[in-house]
Design an enzyme around this catalytic site. Sequence first.
Site, PDB file in Angstrom:
ATOM      1  N   THR A  28       0.752  -1.353   0.098  1.00 29.34           N
ATOM      2  CA  THR A  28       0.086  -0.045  -0.036  1.00 29.34           C
ATOM      3  C   THR A  28       0.911   1.344   0.015  1.00 29.34           C
ATOM      4  O   THR A  28       1.876   1.249   0.959  1.00 29.34           O
ATOM      5  CB  THR A  28      -0.866  -0.050   1.355  1.00 29.34           C
ATOM      6  OG1 THR A  28      -1.754  -1.070   1.208  1.00 29.34           O
ATOM      7  CG2 THR A  28      -1.466   1.357   1.373  1.00 29.34           C
ATOM      8  N   ALA A  59      -3.243  -3.724  -1.702  1.00 34.70           N
ATOM      9  CA  ALA A  59      -4.731  -3.625  -1.221  1.00 34.70           C
ATOM     10  C   ALA A  59      -5.510  -2.628  -1.850  1.00 34.70           C
ATOM     11  O   ALA A  59      -5.191  -1.439  -1.532  1.00 34.70           O
ATOM     12  CB  ALA A  59      -4.766  -3.915   0.326  1.00 34.70           C
ATOM     13  N   GLN A 101      -4.499  -7.174  -5.313  1.00 38.58           N
ATOM     14  CA  GLN A 101      -5.070  -7.747  -4.291  1.00 38.58           C
ATOM     15  C   GLN A 101      -6.289  -6.993  -3.803  1.00 38.58           C
ATOM     16  O   GLN A 101      -6.354  -5.695  -3.644  1.00 38.58           O
ATOM     17  CB  GLN A 101      -3.884  -7.291  -3.186  1.00 38.58           C
ATOM     18  CG  GLN A 101      -4.238  -8.064  -1.778  1.00 38.58           C
ATOM     19  CD  GLN A 101      -3.337  -7.803  -0.606  1.00 38.58           C
ATOM     20  OE1 GLN A 101      -3.113  -6.578  -0.511  1.00 38.58           O
ATOM     21  NE2 GLN A 101      -2.814  -8.733   0.013  1.00 38.58           N
ATOM     22  N   TYR A 182      -7.434  -7.507   8.425  1.00 37.19           N
ATOM     23  CA  TYR A 182      -8.458  -6.891   7.498  1.00 37.19           C
ATOM     24  C   TYR A 182      -9.975  -7.996   7.738  1.00 37.19           C
ATOM     25  O   TYR A 182      -9.535  -9.040   8.383  1.00 37.19           O
ATOM     26  CB  TYR A 182      -8.009  -6.589   6.378  1.00 37.19           C
ATOM     27  CG  TYR A 182      -6.986  -5.399   6.499  1.00 37.19           C
ATOM     28  CD1 TYR A 182      -7.164  -4.242   7.129  1.00 37.19           C
ATOM     29  CD2 TYR A 182      -5.617  -5.888   6.297  1.00 37.19           C
ATOM     30  CE1 TYR A 182      -6.130  -3.412   7.328  1.00 37.19           C
ATOM     31  CE2 TYR A 182      -4.720  -4.969   6.335  1.00 37.19           C
ATOM     32  CZ  TYR A 182      -4.943  -3.614   7.035  1.00 37.19           C
ATOM     33  OH  TYR A 182      -3.866  -2.705   7.130  1.00 37.19           O
ATOM     34  N   ARG A 229      -3.927 -14.627   0.357  1.00 39.78           N
ATOM     35  CA  ARG A 229      -2.711 -14.280   1.214  1.00 39.78           C
ATOM     36  C   ARG A 229      -3.320 -14.367   2.602  1.00 39.78           C
ATOM     37  O   ARG A 229      -4.265 -14.019   2.982  1.00 39.78           O
ATOM     38  CB  ARG A 229      -2.354 -12.993   0.948  1.00 39.78           C
ATOM     39  CG  ARG A 229      -0.993 -12.571   2.049  1.00 39.78           C
ATOM     40  CD  ARG A 229      -0.508 -11.245   1.875  1.00 39.78           C
ATOM     41  NE  ARG A 229       0.954 -11.361   1.508  1.00 39.78           N
ATOM     42  CZ  ARG A 229       2.018 -10.296   1.855  1.00 39.78           C
ATOM     43  NH1 ARG A 229       1.238  -9.254   2.135  1.00 39.78           N
ATOM     44  NH2 ARG A 229       3.277 -10.424   1.860  1.00 39.78           N
TER      45      ARG A 229
HETATM   46  C1  LIG Z   1       4.600   0.337   3.024  1.00 39.62           C
HETATM   47  C2  LIG Z   1       4.132  -1.230   3.282  1.00 39.62           C
HETATM   48  C3  LIG Z   1       2.968  -1.318   2.747  1.00 39.62           C
HETATM   49  C4  LIG Z   1       2.050  -2.695   3.024  1.00 39.62           C
HETATM   50  N1  LIG Z   1       0.970  -2.923   2.416  1.00 39.62           N
HETATM   51  C5  LIG Z   1       0.587  -4.147   2.163  1.00 39.62           C
HETATM   52  C6  LIG Z   1      -0.665  -4.385   1.509  1.00 39.62           C
HETATM   53  O1  LIG Z   1      -1.283  -3.615   0.697  1.00 39.62           O
HETATM   54  N2  LIG Z   1      -1.218  -5.777   1.501  1.00 39.62           N
HETATM   55  C7  LIG Z   1      -0.486  -6.708   2.195  1.00 39.62           C
HETATM   56  O2  LIG Z   1      -0.872  -7.797   2.219  1.00 39.62           O
HETATM   57  N3  LIG Z   1       0.572  -6.350   2.981  1.00 39.62           N
HETATM   58  C8  LIG Z   1       1.310  -5.055   2.904  1.00 39.62           C
HETATM   59  N4  LIG Z   1       2.450  -4.957   3.533  1.00 39.62           N
HETATM   60  C9  LIG Z   1       3.076  -6.060   4.098  1.00 39.62           C
HETATM   61  C10 LIG Z   1       4.169  -6.538   2.912  1.00 39.62           C
HETATM   62  O3  LIG Z   1       3.573  -7.127   1.782  1.00 39.62           O
HETATM   63  C11 LIG Z   1       5.066  -7.418   3.518  1.00 39.62           C
HETATM   64  O4  LIG Z   1       4.427  -8.729   3.772  1.00 39.62           O
HETATM   65  C12 LIG Z   1       6.066  -6.962   4.397  1.00 39.62           C
HETATM   66  O5  LIG Z   1       6.732  -5.681   4.179  1.00 39.62           O
HETATM   67  C13 LIG Z   1       7.137  -7.974   4.834  1.00 39.62           C
HETATM   68  O6  LIG Z   1       7.772  -8.462   3.629  1.00 39.62           O
HETATM   69  P1  LIG Z   1       9.346  -7.765   3.508  1.00 39.62           P
HETATM   70  O7  LIG Z   1      10.153  -8.329   4.658  1.00 39.62           O
HETATM   71  O8  LIG Z   1       9.864  -8.686   2.343  1.00 39.62           O
HETATM   72  O9  LIG Z   1       9.578  -6.427   3.324  1.00 39.62           O
HETATM   73  C14 LIG Z   1       2.831  -3.916   3.539  1.00 39.62           C
HETATM   74  C15 LIG Z   1       4.174  -3.391   4.270  1.00 39.62           C
HETATM   75  C16 LIG Z   1       4.683  -2.251   3.838  1.00 39.62           C
HETATM   76  C17 LIG Z   1       6.111  -1.774   4.380  1.00 39.62           C
END
Ligand SMILES: Cc1cc2nc3c(=O)[nH]c(=O)nc-3n(C[C@H](O)[C@H](O)[C@H](O)COP(=O)(O)O)c2cc1C
Length: 359
Positions: A28, A59, A101, A182, A229
Amino acid sequence: MSDLSSLFQPLQAGALQAANRIWMAPLTRTRAGEEHLANALMAEHYAQRASAGLLIAEATMAMPGCSAFWREPGVHSDAQVAGWRLVTDAVHAAGGRIVLQIWHGGRACHPDLNDGRQPVAPSALAITNDTVHTPSGKVPYVTPRALEEAEIPGIVEGFAHAARQAMAAGFDGVEVHGANGYLIDEFLRDGSNQRTDGYGGTREKRARFLFEVLEAVIAVWGSDRVGLRLSPLNSYNDMRDSDPVGLAGWLAGELNRFRLAYLHLMRGDFYNQQKGDVLTPVRAAWQGVLVTNMGYSAEEAAATVASGQADAVAFGVPFLANPDLPARIRAGAPLNAADPATFYSPGPAGYTDYPVWSQ
Ligand SMILES: Cc1cc2nc3c(=O)[nH]c(=O)nc-3n(C[C@H](O)[C@H](O)[C@H](O)COP(=O)(O)O)c2cc1C
């Protein structure tokens, strides 16, 4: 340098052909404005990242009234479909694959983001350990209204509508957002679902809403273009479950009958409160393509795929800051650091200006 070649094998996930095992996790970024419209800036952002095996777009509101992030995109209106068309066209022109998503924010929605509407949830339990960003600043979450059983089919139909809209917008498929506290996740976990009707109590009843959403979305897309997910351990958004590992393994077995394109599992907890290994029981029970996420380095991701523990790894923050992440991993190049101050800010700064690597 360690052997990272497992990440560069193609992967067939249902009908989705991924050129590699380095997927982009949904992120997001709140660049869609007050009207929740995807736009040319977002098209540029996603097209820059088209070398991901699969891009999972952020999302996106499945229906009106479920905004949980100020300025996140929607897909329920035709104007929103037209906005997303810019994104899917740009990604496809760059040779990428992209799924959307789709979500309902449940109790994480706020009246100030939804024309004063009180949020809905399985039970009237507020998020108490965090605040939500609104036009007037950070404010506490409000107590949601427990959904009437008779209202649930309307929300399921909202997901079906979003699935049709995503198809009209040119996506390659959809990912149902069943993670991170959510609406769907709120039904799944017993810390947020205290219902005593057909949608609460046993894990079978808590999963009923998810299964109904999956059936509705699959009726639109076919099962081989639908992913899901889950984040059984994540305590983000004040989430808990009395048996997260048991729930994850049981769900993975039940999900086999949906023959999804992939199952996308967040293996941990943002806040490290709920601990456990969900990957092993999910891998054992789930017969389809498994994508894991959270805190992976390229080396750990390659070892995870090589050992067969998962089929692909989704990268969140590393992809946010490195539009050319697969090329950097292949070359052993250094990674840009992400700037959290621009995660949810408007405009191109920290969004489309992360540099690609040059030798
Ligand atoms: C800025 C930001 C926005 C995110 N938006 C979503 C989202 O829209 N949907 C979702 O399922 N997870 C979201 N997440 C979680 C990420 O998809 C991911 O699970 C999380 O960053 C951990 O993975 P990583 O260690 O590779 O960063 C978001 C995380 C961050 C940092």
